[in-house]
Structures are given as structure tokens and as C-alpha cells.
Design a protein around this motif. Structure first.
Motif, PDB file in Angstrom:
ATOM      1  N   ASP A 121       0.814  -1.224   0.000  1.00 12.28           N
ATOM      2  CA  ASP A 121       0.000   0.000   0.000  1.00 12.28           C
ATOM      3  C   ASP A 121       0.841   1.265   0.000  1.00 12.28           C
ATOM      4  O   ASP A 121       0.297   2.371   0.039  1.00 12.28           O
ATOM      5  CB  ASP A 121      -0.932   0.000   1.222  1.00 12.28           C
ATOM      6  CG  ASP A 121      -1.963  -1.118   1.156  1.00 12.28           C
ATOM      7  OD1 ASP A 121      -2.363  -1.476   0.030  1.00 12.28           O
ATOM      8  OD2 ASP A 121      -2.349  -1.631   2.225  1.00 12.28           O
ATOM      9  N   ARG A 122       2.151   1.121  -0.019  1.00 12.90           N
ATOM     10  CA  ARG A 122       3.009   2.311  -0.051  1.00 12.90           C
ATOM     11  C   ARG A 122       2.813   3.057  -1.359  1.00 12.90           C
ATOM     12  O   ARG A 122       2.752   2.446  -2.423  1.00 12.90           O
ATOM     13  CB  ARG A 122       4.482   1.933   0.080  1.00 12.90           C
ATOM     14  CG  ARG A 122       4.904   1.441   1.442  1.00 12.90           C
ATOM     15  CD  ARG A 122       6.407   1.241   1.516  1.00 12.90           C
ATOM     16  NE  ARG A 122       6.888   0.201   0.626  1.00 12.90           N
ATOM     17  CZ  ARG A 122       7.644   0.405  -0.441  1.00 12.90           C
ATOM     18  NH1 ARG A 122       8.007   1.635  -0.783  1.00 12.90           N
ATOM     19  NH2 ARG A 122       8.051  -0.617  -1.186  1.00 12.90           N
ATOM     20  N   PRO A 123       2.744   4.373  -1.317  1.00 13.28           N
ATOM     21  CA  PRO A 123       2.636   5.126  -2.569  1.00 13.28           C
ATOM     22  C   PRO A 123       3.942   5.036  -3.353  1.00 13.28           C
ATOM     23  O   PRO A 123       5.015   4.815  -2.761  1.00 13.28           O
ATOM     24  CB  PRO A 123       2.374   6.562  -2.098  1.00 13.28           C
ATOM     25  CG  PRO A 123       2.975   6.620  -0.728  1.00 13.28           C
ATOM     26  CD  PRO A 123       2.756   5.253  -0.135  1.00 13.28           C
ATOM     27  N   PRO A 124       3.904   5.186  -4.663  1.00  5.02           N
ATOM     28  CA  PRO A 124       5.146   5.169  -5.440  1.00  5.02           C
ATOM     29  C   PRO A 124       6.029   6.341  -5.040  1.00  5.02           C
ATOM     30  O   PRO A 124       5.538   7.394  -4.622  1.00  5.02           O
ATOM     31  CB  PRO A 124       4.661   5.292  -6.886  1.00  5.02           C
ATOM     32  CG  PRO A 124       3.300   5.888  -6.793  1.00  5.02           C
ATOM     33  CD  PRO A 124       2.715   5.397  -5.509  1.00  5.02           C
ATOM     34  N   PRO A 125       7.329   6.182  -5.145  1.00  7.78           N
ATOM     35  CA  PRO A 125       8.230   7.270  -4.762  1.00  7.78           C
ATOM     36  C   PRO A 125       8.145   8.432  -5.742  1.00  7.78           C
ATOM     37  O   PRO A 125       7.777   8.263  -6.901  1.00  7.78           O
ATOM     38  CB  PRO A 125       9.610   6.615  -4.822  1.00  7.78           C
ATOM     39  CG  PRO A 125       9.458   5.538  -5.851  1.00  7.78           C
ATOM     40  CD  PRO A 125       8.068   5.020  -5.673  1.00  7.78           C
ATOM     41  N   VAL A 126       8.486   9.606  -5.251  1.00  7.26           N
ATOM     42  CA  VAL A 126       8.552  10.791  -6.115  1.00  7.26           C
ATOM     43  C   VAL A 126       9.785  10.680  -7.003  1.00  7.26           C
ATOM     44  O   VAL A 126      10.890  10.431  -6.518  1.00  7.26           O
ATOM     45  CB  VAL A 126       8.615  12.072  -5.267  1.00  7.26           C
ATOM     46  CG1 VAL A 126       8.826  13.285  -6.162  1.00  7.26           C
ATOM     47  CG2 VAL A 126       7.353  12.218  -4.432  1.00  7.26           C
ATOM     48  N   VAL A 127       9.593  10.847  -8.296  1.00  6.21           N
ATOM     49  CA  VAL A 127      10.685  10.768  -9.270  1.00  6.21           C
ATOM     50  C   VAL A 127      11.036  12.149  -9.809  1.00  6.21           C
ATOM     51  O   VAL A 127      12.214  12.476 -10.000  1.00  6.21           O
ATOM     52  CB  VAL A 127      10.315   9.822 -10.429  1.00  6.21           C
ATOM     53  CG1 VAL A 127      11.314   9.940 -11.574  1.00  6.21           C
ATOM     54  CG2 VAL A 127      10.222   8.379  -9.938  1.00  6.21           C
ATOM     55  N   ALA A 128      10.034  12.976 -10.048  1.00  6.82           N
ATOM     56  CA  ALA A 128      10.239  14.267 -10.707  1.00  6.82           C
ATOM     57  C   ALA A 128      11.219  15.148  -9.933  1.00  6.82           C
ATOM     58  O   ALA A 128      11.168  15.253  -8.703  1.00  6.82           O
ATOM     59  CB  ALA A 128       8.901  14.989 -10.856  1.00  6.82           C
ATOM     60  N   ASN A 129      12.142  15.732 -10.682  1.00  2.00           N
ATOM     61  CA  ASN A 129      13.057  16.743 -10.171  1.00  2.00           C
ATOM     62  C   ASN A 129      13.996  16.249  -9.066  1.00  2.00           C
ATOM     63  O   ASN A 129      14.424  17.023  -8.217  1.00  2.00           O
ATOM     64  CB  ASN A 129      12.274  17.965  -9.660  1.00  2.00           C
ATOM     65  CG  ASN A 129      11.405  18.572 -10.735  1.00  2.00           C
ATOM     66  OD1 ASN A 129      11.844  18.773 -11.868  1.00  2.00           O
ATOM     67  ND2 ASN A 129      10.154  18.841 -10.403  1.00  2.00           N
ATOM     68  N   ARG A 130      14.334  14.956  -9.110  1.00  2.68           N
ATOM     69  CA  ARG A 130      15.323  14.437  -8.170  1.00  2.68           C
ATOM     70  C   ARG A 130      16.230  13.464  -8.907  1.00  2.68           C
ATOM     71  O   ARG A 130      15.848  12.914  -9.952  1.00  2.68           O
ATOM     72  CB  ARG A 130      14.656  13.750  -6.983  1.00  2.68           C
ATOM     73  CG  ARG A 130      13.974  12.445  -7.344  1.00  2.68           C
ATOM     74  CD  ARG A 130      13.171  11.846  -6.202  1.00  2.68           C
ATOM     75  NE  ARG A 130      13.985  11.448  -5.070  1.00  2.68           N
ATOM     76  CZ  ARG A 130      13.526  10.675  -4.070  1.00  2.68           C
ATOM     77  NH1 ARG A 130      12.277  10.241  -4.082  1.00  2.68           N
ATOM     78  NH2 ARG A 130      14.321  10.337  -3.074  1.00  2.68           N
ATOM     79  N   PRO A 131      17.450  13.239  -8.421  1.00  5.93           N
ATOM     80  CA  PRO A 131      18.327  12.270  -9.073  1.00  5.93           C
ATOM     81  C   PRO A 131      17.827  10.848  -8.834  1.00  5.93           C
ATOM     82  O   PRO A 131      17.405  10.503  -7.726  1.00  5.93           O
ATOM     83  CB  PRO A 131      19.681  12.501  -8.400  1.00  5.93           C
ATOM     84  CG  PRO A 131      19.372  13.176  -7.104  1.00  5.93           C
ATOM     85  CD  PRO A 131      18.117  13.941  -7.308  1.00  5.93           C
ATOM     86  N   VAL A 132      17.883  10.045  -9.883  1.00  3.78           N
ATOM     87  CA  VAL A 132      17.425   8.659  -9.816  1.00  3.78           C
ATOM     88  C   VAL A 132      18.520   7.757 -10.376  1.00  3.78           C
ATOM     89  O   VAL A 132      19.105   8.054 -11.425  1.00  3.78           O
ATOM     90  CB  VAL A 132      16.118   8.453 -10.608  1.00  3.78           C
ATOM     91  CG1 VAL A 132      15.677   6.987 -10.543  1.00  3.78           C
ATOM     92  CG2 VAL A 132      15.016   9.359 -10.081  1.00  3.78           C
ATOM     93  N   LEU A 133      18.761   6.654  -9.683  1.00  3.51           N
ATOM     94  CA  LEU A 133      19.753   5.669 -10.111  1.00  3.51           C
ATOM     95  C   LEU A 133      19.073   4.310 -10.198  1.00  3.51           C
ATOM     96  O   LEU A 133      18.552   3.808  -9.207  1.00  3.51           O
ATOM     97  CB  LEU A 133      20.910   5.615  -9.104  1.00  3.51           C
ATOM     98  CG  LEU A 133      21.997   4.571  -9.359  1.00  3.51           C
ATOM     99  CD1 LEU A 133      22.768   4.892 -10.637  1.00  3.51           C
ATOM    100  CD2 LEU A 133      22.946   4.489  -8.165  1.00  3.51           C
TER     101      LEU A 133
END
Length: 222
Positions: A121-133
Motif C-alpha cells: 500500500d506504499r505510494p510510489p516514490p517521487v521521481v520528478a526533479n530528483r536524481p534517480v539511479l
């Protein structure tokens, strides 16, 4: 002389974490989102997230196999992104996206099922405007990694990188067109298969993935 193999995914993850932190120090302490590709990429990604003081989550990408030979990957798809195919292989076998639509639908549904299991039930993580690896336990053809990266890129990250302990050199070069940085501990000239570069490359279960995610969730953040 053949390069040394990793003992297991834990050792590979620790070595990759050190390599990424040294080569991309700008990812450390910046709220980097580290997305492990289940199943094998998640225990590797856990060590990387620790080293970067980042957030660990999952991104499920499913291989699309050659009809009649499901282990021969010719494409990949995520739960939400477009299917990606190796166009040369499609041409070689006289295939096209329309012919493979049922396979895409089946694998997308499985990606959705697994994502729900791992995330609950955890919401998806925020991706926009942050570094992603994006992290996996190895890079062979690169088609699964490309599907994962394109899914993330569409969500507007500040930057998008890929990392794996062992990479086929050609696949890593191709992936450089999809990611802002590609990090590998080793790019062996005699690459054959990801599993050949691990002494212990045991098949993981969904429970293994959930355990790694749970441990990361309780890790103190600085």
C-alpha cells in the motif's frame, strides 16, 4: 587472465556502492532515489542506497522472450512504460510489435502484480526533479535496462543514471544514450552471462526482495 568473480550479490553491491560514490559524489546525500530491478538487482541496490544515503525502492521490468524460446530476451516492458525491443532481433526473426502484443500484455500484467506485492500500500516514490539511479545485478543485452530507464525518464527526474556490478561493454555503450551516467565495477572483455561473474548466483524469491526493502525502510537516514 580471467577477472575475479564476485562472491555474491552482497559483495557485488558493496563494491558497486563504492564505485558509484567515488565516481558520482554529486549523488551522495542529495535524496537520490535508488531503484532496484527485481529480483537480483534489489539486494545490490540496497548497498548502493546505503552508500548514497538515498531512498531504496523497486522498478519492475519484465523480459519479453522469443516465441517458443522464452529465455531468449528480445524486449522488455515495465508496469507503466512503453515496451522496448531489440529491433535487429525482431528483423532477424521476422517479428514486429503487433505480433508480440499478447506477450507484452502478459508481461506488463506480471510487472504490475509484482510491483503491488513488493510495494503493497506504499505510494510510489517521487521521481520528478530528483536524481534517480537504476540498479541491476548485471547488464547483458541492456534491453531490460532500457525499458526501465525510459519508464523513469518519462517521469521527469533531475538526472538519471544506471549502475550494475558487471556489464557487457557493448550494452554499456548503448545504454549511455539512455542514461546520464553508466557505472560498472567491471566490463569484462570475455563477458558471457551475468551469472558467470558470480560464484554464488542463487535464484532469489519475492520474499528475498521484500526482506531487502523492509531492511532499507528501517535504515536511519542522515
Amino acid at each position: 587472465m580471467r577477472e575475479s568473480r564476485f562472491a555474491d550479490r552482497d559483495e557485488a553491491g558493496r563494491l558497486l556502492a563504492g564505485a558509484v560514490a567515488a565516481r558520482a559524489p554529486e549523488l551522495v546525500g542529495q535524496g537520490t532515489l535508488v531503484l532496484g530491478l527485481p529480483r537480483g538487482g534489489v539486494p545490490v541496490a540496497r548497498h548502493v542506497a546505503d552508500a548514497l544515503d538515498g531512498e531504496l525502492d523497486v522498478l519492475v521490468a519484465r523480459k519479453i522472450g522469443l516465441p517458443g524460446e522464452p529465455e531468449f530476451g528480445i524486449g522488455a516492458v515495465t508496469a507503466g512504460g512503453p515496451a522496448v525491443f531489440d529491433e535487429r532481433t525482431l528483423y532477424q526473426f521476422g517479428l514486429d510489435a503487433e505480433r508480440l502484443a499478447p506477450d507484452v500484455a502478459r508481461e506488463r500484467a506480471e510487472a504490475e502484480r509484482r510491483l503491488h506485492r513488493y510495494r503493497g500500500d506504499r505510494p510510489p516514490p517521487v521521481v520528478a526533479n530528483r536524481p534517480v539511479l537504476v540498479v541491476d545485478d548485471g547488464l547483458a543485452t541492456g534491453v531490460t535496462a532500457r525499458a526501465a530507464l525510459r519508464d523513469v525518464r518519462a517521469q521527469g527526474p533531475a538526472r538519471l543514471d544506471f549502475a550494475a556490478p558487471v556489464c557487457a561493454a557493448q550494452a554499456a555503450d548503448v545504454l549511455a544514450g539512455e542514461a546520464d551516467g553508466v557505472y560498472c565495477v567491471t566490463r569484462p572483455a570475455d563477458f558471457t552471462a551475468v551469472g558467470a561473474w558470480y560464484r554464488d548466483f542463487a535464484q532469489l524469491t519475492d520474499a528475498d526482495v521484500e526482506e531487502a526493502l523492509a531492511a532499507a525502510a528501517y535504515r536511519p537516514r542522515h
